[in-house]
Write an enzyme that holds these catalytic residues in place. Structure first.
Site, PDB file in Angstrom:
ATOM      1  N   GLY A 129     -13.716 -53.977  46.851  1.00  0.00           N
ATOM      2  CA  GLY A 129     -13.729 -55.054  47.837  1.00  0.00           C
ATOM      3  C   GLY A 129     -12.462 -55.023  48.673  1.00  0.00           C
ATOM      4  N   ILE A 178      -9.355 -56.252  48.369  1.00  0.00           N
ATOM      5  CA  ILE A 178      -8.094 -55.869  47.717  1.00  0.00           C
ATOM      6  C   ILE A 178      -8.137 -54.411  47.286  1.00  0.00           C
ATOM      7  CG2 ILE A 178      -6.588 -56.293  45.733  1.00  0.00           C
ATOM      8  CD1 ILE A 178      -7.458 -59.227  45.853  1.00  0.00           C
ATOM      9  N   GLU A 202      -4.669 -70.440  31.936  1.00  0.00           N
ATOM     10  CA  GLU A 202      -4.065 -69.112  31.898  1.00  0.00           C
ATOM     11  C   GLU A 202      -2.735 -69.228  31.149  1.00  0.00           C
ATOM     12  OE1 GLU A 202      -3.718 -65.584  35.179  1.00  0.00           O
ATOM     13  OE2 GLU A 202      -2.749 -67.479  35.667  1.00  0.00           O
ATOM     14  N   ARG A 221      -8.218 -60.078  37.335  1.00  0.00           N
ATOM     15  CA  ARG A 221      -8.212 -61.196  36.397  1.00  0.00           C
ATOM     16  C   ARG A 221      -7.861 -60.666  35.005  1.00  0.00           C
ATOM     17  NH1 ARG A 221      -7.621 -63.753  40.144  1.00  0.00           N
ATOM     18  NH2 ARG A 221      -8.799 -65.540  40.965  1.00  0.00           N
ATOM     19  N   HIS A 224       1.765 -64.509  37.765  1.00  0.00           N
ATOM     20  CA  HIS A 224       0.680 -64.811  38.705  1.00  0.00           C
ATOM     21  C   HIS A 224       1.226 -65.367  40.023  1.00  0.00           C
ATOM     22  CE1 HIS A 224      -3.918 -65.694  38.766  1.00  0.00           C
ATOM     23  NE2 HIS A 224      -3.477 -65.195  39.908  1.00  0.00           N
TER      24      HIS A 224
END
Length: 208
Positions: free
Chosen positions: A33, A35, A149, A116, A168
């Site tokens: 995609g 990225i 997370e 992720r 992150h």
């Protein structure tokens, strides 16, 4: 534990710290995609990498020399000098990278996860990195437990010398990046209200 290495001979002679060649290396990108394509473009234009892509159906994508379906991941992993994970988290990608895939990596491979955390099995990653210090793993994304997370993670990954993590902050941590994302989101709503095709459509069935 991580520590600075300031002696040139020690730095160059240590498998954990010695530089790795990137120019003309083989770059494997999981996810083709926006990225993933940008990673491939930077690799191709900046470092003359040979780019291999992985997506669900093996559909060709710009900046990739070859693209394969996810079912062939184990076949192409041993070819990669660098692996970039740029996958969303859905029912097809959760736990996609486990012990079998990590052990298939070639000696000296570099793995970077910007997708992720839960695409990679946390316990498997810890076990393999502890045994194979030739692999270097970097991540900006972490594993979710109890809807949050967790940083640091539950396994002692951050104590390993071949693991490097950032909290992150790669996407949206800076104000201008967050503003750009909001502008694109508003533009997409406008496209939808005008009856135009929205950008970056996803299949709802992938998530439910």
């Amino acid at each position: 534990m991580h520590r600075p290495v300031l002696n040139a001979r020690e730095y160059l002679g240590n498998e954990l710290t010695s530089p790795r060649k990137i120019i003309e290396s083989t770059l494997l990108v999981l996810g083709t995609g926006g990225i993933g394509r940008e990673i491939a473009r930077i690799g191709k234009e900046g470092f003359r990498t040979y780019n291999i892509g992985i997506n669900r159906g093996g559909k060709p994508a710009e900046y990739f020399d070859e693209v394969h379906p996810t079912s062939r991941l184990l076949d192409v992993l041993p070819r990669a000098d660098i692996v970039a994970i740029a996958l969303p988290l859905n029912k097809h990608t959760r736990g996609l990278i486990g012990e079998r895939e990590l052990r298939a990596l070639k000696r000296g491979a570099i793995v970077v996860n910007v997708g992720r955390g839960d695409v990679v099995k946390e316990e498997d990653l810890y076990r393999v990195l502890k045994e194979r210090q030739d692999i270097r793993f970097g991540t900006d994304v972490w594993w979710v437990h109890d809807v949050h997370e967790e940083i640091p993670p539950r396994t002692p990954l951050t104590a390993l010398p071949n693991f490097l993590g950032t909290p992150h902050i790669a996407g949206g941590a800076q104000r201008e990046i967050a503003e750009y994302a909001m502008i694109r989101a508003v533009e997409n709503v406008i496209r939808y209200l005008r009856g135009e095709m929205p950008m970056n459509r996803v299949n709802r069935d992938d998530y439910v």
